[in-house]
Motif scaffolding. Structure first.
Motif, PDB file in Angstrom:
ATOM      1  N   THR A 204       0.942   0.283   9.672  1.00  0.00           N
ATOM      2  CA  THR A 204      -0.382   0.500   9.059  1.00  0.00           C
ATOM      3  C   THR A 204      -0.586  -0.590   8.024  1.00  0.00           C
ATOM      4  O   THR A 204       0.363  -1.281   7.647  1.00  0.00           O
ATOM      5  N   ASN A 205      -1.835  -0.719   7.535  1.00  0.00           N
ATOM      6  CA  ASN A 205      -2.126  -1.836   6.631  1.00  0.00           C
ATOM      7  C   ASN A 205      -1.777  -1.575   5.180  1.00  0.00           C
ATOM      8  O   ASN A 205      -1.404  -2.481   4.466  1.00  0.00           O
ATOM      9  N   ASP A 206      -1.941  -0.318   4.743  1.00  0.00           N
ATOM     10  CA  ASP A 206      -1.608  -0.039   3.347  1.00  0.00           C
ATOM     11  C   ASP A 206      -1.000   1.349   3.227  1.00  0.00           C
ATOM     12  O   ASP A 206      -0.873   2.076   4.211  1.00  0.00           O
ATOM     13  N   SER A 207      -0.600   1.706   1.994  1.00  0.00           N
ATOM     14  CA  SER A 207       0.135   2.960   1.813  1.00  0.00           C
ATOM     15  C   SER A 207      -0.759   4.183   2.023  1.00  0.00           C
ATOM     16  O   SER A 207      -0.335   5.180   2.598  1.00  0.00           O
TER      17      SER A 207
ATOM     18  N   SER B 267       6.241  17.074   3.521  1.00  0.00           N
ATOM     19  CA  SER B 267       7.447  16.296   3.849  1.00  0.00           C
ATOM     20  C   SER B 267       7.468  14.896   3.242  1.00  0.00           C
ATOM     21  O   SER B 267       8.517  14.347   2.953  1.00  0.00           O
ATOM     22  N   LEU B 268       6.271  14.292   3.047  1.00  0.00           N
ATOM     23  CA  LEU B 268       6.231  12.877   2.645  1.00  0.00           C
ATOM     24  C   LEU B 268       6.567  12.695   1.161  1.00  0.00           C
ATOM     25  O   LEU B 268       5.924  13.289   0.298  1.00  0.00           O
ATOM     26  N   ASN B 269       7.601  11.897   0.880  1.00  0.00           N
ATOM     27  CA  ASN B 269       7.969  11.610  -0.520  1.00  0.00           C
ATOM     28  C   ASN B 269       7.235  10.387  -1.041  1.00  0.00           C
ATOM     29  O   ASN B 269       6.851  10.320  -2.198  1.00  0.00           O
ATOM     30  N   GLY B 270       7.129   9.380  -0.167  1.00  0.00           N
ATOM     31  CA  GLY B 270       6.504   8.145  -0.636  1.00  0.00           C
ATOM     32  C   GLY B 270       6.314   7.160   0.500  1.00  0.00           C
ATOM     33  O   GLY B 270       6.922   7.285   1.567  1.00  0.00           O
ATOM     34  N   VAL B 271       5.432   6.168   0.261  1.00  0.00           N
ATOM     35  CA  VAL B 271       5.156   5.140   1.264  1.00  0.00           C
ATOM     36  C   VAL B 271       5.243   3.775   0.590  1.00  0.00           C
ATOM     37  O   VAL B 271       4.678   3.574  -0.492  1.00  0.00           O
ATOM     38  N   VAL B 272       5.957   2.849   1.230  1.00  0.00           N
ATOM     39  CA  VAL B 272       6.001   1.468   0.739  1.00  0.00           C
ATOM     40  C   VAL B 272       5.250   0.612   1.751  1.00  0.00           C
ATOM     41  O   VAL B 272       5.622   0.579   2.923  1.00  0.00           O
ATOM     42  N   ALA B 273       4.172  -0.055   1.309  1.00  0.00           N
ATOM     43  CA  ALA B 273       3.503  -1.023   2.198  1.00  0.00           C
ATOM     44  C   ALA B 273       3.971  -2.391   1.734  1.00  0.00           C
ATOM     45  O   ALA B 273       4.099  -2.626   0.530  1.00  0.00           O
ATOM     46  N   GLN B 274       4.276  -3.295   2.660  1.00  0.00           N
ATOM     47  CA  GLN B 274       4.728  -4.608   2.214  1.00  0.00           C
ATOM     48  C   GLN B 274       4.274  -5.740   3.130  1.00  0.00           C
ATOM     49  O   GLN B 274       3.901  -5.524   4.272  1.00  0.00           O
ATOM     50  N   ARG B 275       4.285  -6.949   2.574  1.00  0.00           N
ATOM     51  CA  ARG B 275       3.981  -8.182   3.311  1.00  0.00           C
ATOM     52  C   ARG B 275       4.966  -9.241   2.824  1.00  0.00           C
ATOM     53  O   ARG B 275       5.494  -9.135   1.720  1.00  0.00           O
ATOM     54  N   LEU B 276       5.124 -10.290   3.632  1.00  0.00           N
ATOM     55  CA  LEU B 276       5.938 -11.421   3.181  1.00  0.00           C
ATOM     56  C   LEU B 276       5.021 -12.600   2.889  1.00  0.00           C
ATOM     57  O   LEU B 276       4.121 -12.897   3.668  1.00  0.00           O
ATOM     58  N   VAL B 277       5.242 -13.244   1.744  1.00  0.00           N
ATOM     59  CA  VAL B 277       4.488 -14.465   1.420  1.00  0.00           C
ATOM     60  C   VAL B 277       5.469 -15.595   1.146  1.00  0.00           C
ATOM     61  O   VAL B 277       6.612 -15.355   0.739  1.00  0.00           O
ATOM     62  N   ARG B 278       5.013 -16.832   1.376  1.00  0.00           N
ATOM     63  CA  ARG B 278       5.905 -17.978   1.147  1.00  0.00           C
ATOM     64  C   ARG B 278       6.038 -18.254  -0.350  1.00  0.00           C
ATOM     65  O   ARG B 278       5.066 -18.116  -1.095  1.00  0.00           O
ATOM     66  N   LYS B 279       7.246 -18.643  -0.758  1.00  0.00           N
ATOM     67  CA  LYS B 279       7.501 -18.964  -2.169  1.00  0.00           C
ATOM     68  C   LYS B 279       7.223 -20.439  -2.419  1.00  0.00           C
ATOM     69  O   LYS B 279       7.488 -21.285  -1.561  1.00  0.00           O
ATOM     70  N   VAL B 280       6.729 -20.737  -3.601  1.00  0.00           N
ATOM     71  CA  VAL B 280       6.514 -22.142  -3.977  1.00  0.00           C
ATOM     72  C   VAL B 280       7.877 -22.840  -4.011  1.00  0.00           C
ATOM     73  O   VAL B 280       8.845 -22.300  -4.547  1.00  0.00           O
TER      74      VAL B 280
END
Length: 553
Positions: free
Chosen positions: A409-412, A432-445
């Protein structure tokens, strides 16, 4: 040598690149034989470029970038490949009786003496990074040789004999190994072999972005495809249907797992190889890039004895790394951890891992039911793909187990509605749901060519809209280290939604998304965009990267 070591440490401290504490810690933890510079690199306290600049100052030896260096290919006959690889050096040019070489360790006098005796030249040294030298060796010693041999062996339109594809010394075998080796040196996650009408293109995905590495003649396509199929136990005679395979190999003492996928296209079979570098698996939660608040919230979530935690995001957003880091943290002899995955990406010691196999009816849901009879404390489900799996996972979390899983999914907040769309009852989701982590990877400088700039007008608008003040932005100019991209490595940005009693009530009543978002804001949830912009403010990444993966509202 001791004196040099101490001076190097002092120089790095004086230059403000490391602290005295970091120096002491590294000296205490490193092995007897390890060089201080290498130990500091391993700890991540400095970059190779910073080390080189200090060595350049300390030894008075020039430093050189090999990225676009005009090499003299004839010199490779003077310095044997094995010697170049073993001593991490490469010949640059000849001038009268002098031979100029680039080395990663210009203090290696034994190698310099050996070279002087074998070539008869006076040796002049320059410093280059280890990666730079290895890349140049692969490019100038290996690939071009095998390419020339292959081109002379393969006549257009003639079938290839089998021993040419299986013999370890044959040019095609060497060429494939070098394509793989090069990908690992560049830390690529995927290799694409794309057949086109008149040529074959080899592309690498580095830090999430594809780029062309080399172009091969069209008549090399069939041997290349045949070699890769043989390596991964695929049917070499079948060209019309897609195939999947995997293999394990050791490249330069690197254990690497490869997943291979072939797809018939109009110009022949396209091959994608996913590289799982087993030695660089991220197993430490502290290295995932969580900010302080999210870090403490995530730890308290995974330390709960029951409930379900979902990690969401598109393909290639680092969900598996976060899951494995959480399991690694929870892994101890007091708990029974069982995972069901498709496929098992990294093997974790002390964890029971099951592979999904739909051909024999071993689906996520069926495997999960069997796991529940194995007295588990913690269950990891690779992915919740359908209602049946969601139901079993939720019931497992309600009967005294901690369940970790992923969802696309796109967000939490969207995750909550996605579960209901799958047909899961709202009261089951809420309880039942304790929590949701939504994540993406971005390039580091890239740390080696980063420079401070003033934010643009558009950037100031984006930041002020989210209530963040910013006076300077870090960007990479582009250098040999980062292949002129300005980025090196990746970092995750997160959004962590903790489900509290108030949110549970709203979910049970089936209230709107905007109401959920209001409560999430009240709970000080840091949204993806905000976490990204805070990382831009810290100089870790750029606004362009954040906007590439997150849509501003």
């Amino acid at each position: 040598m001791k004196q040099v070591r101490k001076r190097l440490g002092d120089l790095l401290v004086e230059a403000g690149l490391i602290t005295q504490d970091q120096l002491q810690l590294t000296l205490k933890e490193k092995s007897e034989t390890q060089k201080l510079g290498d130990a500091l690199l391993q700890q991540g306290f400095i970059t190779e470029q910073q080390l080189i600049e200090v060595l350049e100052f300390q030894l008075g030896i020039p430093h050189i970038s090999l990225f676009r260096y005009p090499f003299d290919p004839k010199l490779t006959s003077l310095v044997p490949k094995e010697f170049a690889k073993r001593n991490l050096l490469i010949p640059l040019k000849k001038d009268g009786d002098k031979l100029f070489i680039a080395m990663s360790d210009p203090m290696d006098f034994y190698a310099i003496d050996d070279l002087r005796l074998t070539t008869g030249f006076q040796i002049e040294t320059a410093i280059a990074t280890k990666d730079d030298i290895l890349r140049a060796i692969t490019k100038y010693y290996d690939i071009d040789d095998s390419m020339d041999e292959l081109l002379s062996e393969i006549k257009v339109g003639q079938p290839v004999e089998e021993d040419k594809i299986t013999d370890n010394d044959s040019p095609v075998v060497r060429l494939v190994n070098q394509i793989l080796q090069n990908a690992i040196q560049l830390r690529a996650s995927d290799i694409h072999i794309d057949p086109q009408e008149t040529k074959v293109i080899v592309r690498y995905r580095v830090d999430g972005v594809l780029r062309t590495e080399r172009t091969l003649p069209k008549h090399m396509q069939s041997v290349l495809t045949a070699r890769i199929k043989i390596m991964s136990n695929l049917d070499i005679t079948e060209h019309r249907t897609p195939q999947d395979g995997r293999m394990k190999m050791n490249l330069e003492f690197h254990p690497v797992d490869l997943r291979i996928s072939t797809l018939p296209t109009v110009f022949g079979e396209k091959i994608v190889m996913r590289i799982l570098d087993l030695s660089s698996a991220l197993n430490d939660i502290n290295k995932l890039g969580f900010n302080k608040l999210n870090h403490s919230r995530f730890l308290s979530l995974i330390e709960k004895p029951t409930g379900i935690i979902l990690i969401t995001g598109p393909t290639g957003s680092g969900k598996s790394s976060t899951l494995y880091a959480a399991l690694n943290r929870l892994n101890s002899e007091e708990v029974n951890i069982i995972t069901i995955e498709d496929p098992v990406e990294y093997q974790l010691e002390g964890v029971n891992q099951i592979q999904v196999n739909p051909t024999i009816g071993m689906t996520f849901a069926k495997g999960l039911r069997s796991i529940l009879r194995q007295d588990p404390n913690i269950i990891m489900v690779g992915e919740i793909r359908d209602r049946e799996t969601a139901d079993v996972a939720i019931r497992a979390s309600l009967t005294g187990h901690l369940v970790l899983s992923t969802l696309h999914t796109n967000d939490s907040i969207g995750t909550v509605t996605r579960l209901m769309d799958m047909g899961v009852e709202p009261f089951l989701v809420a309880s039942s749901l304790n929590g949701v982590v939504a994540q993406r990877l971005v390039r580091k400088v890239c740390r080696d060519c980063s420079e401070i700039q003033a934010p643009t007008k558009r950037e100031l608008e984006i930041f002020s809209k989210r209530g963040i003040t910013v006076s300077e932005i870090t960007r990479g100019r582009g250098c040999g280290t980062c292949n002129m991209t300005g980025y090196k490595g990746r970092i995750a940005i997160h959004e962590l939604l903790v489900i509290n009693d108030e949110l549970r009530r709203v979910i049970m009543n089936g209230e709107s998304l905007s109401r959920l978002r209001e409560l999430a804001m009240k709970n000080k949830t840091i949204f993806l965009l905000d976490d990204g912009l805070l990382k831009v403010k810290q100089g870790l990444t750029t606004t362009e990267e954040i906007l590439r993966v997150v849509m501003p509202e």
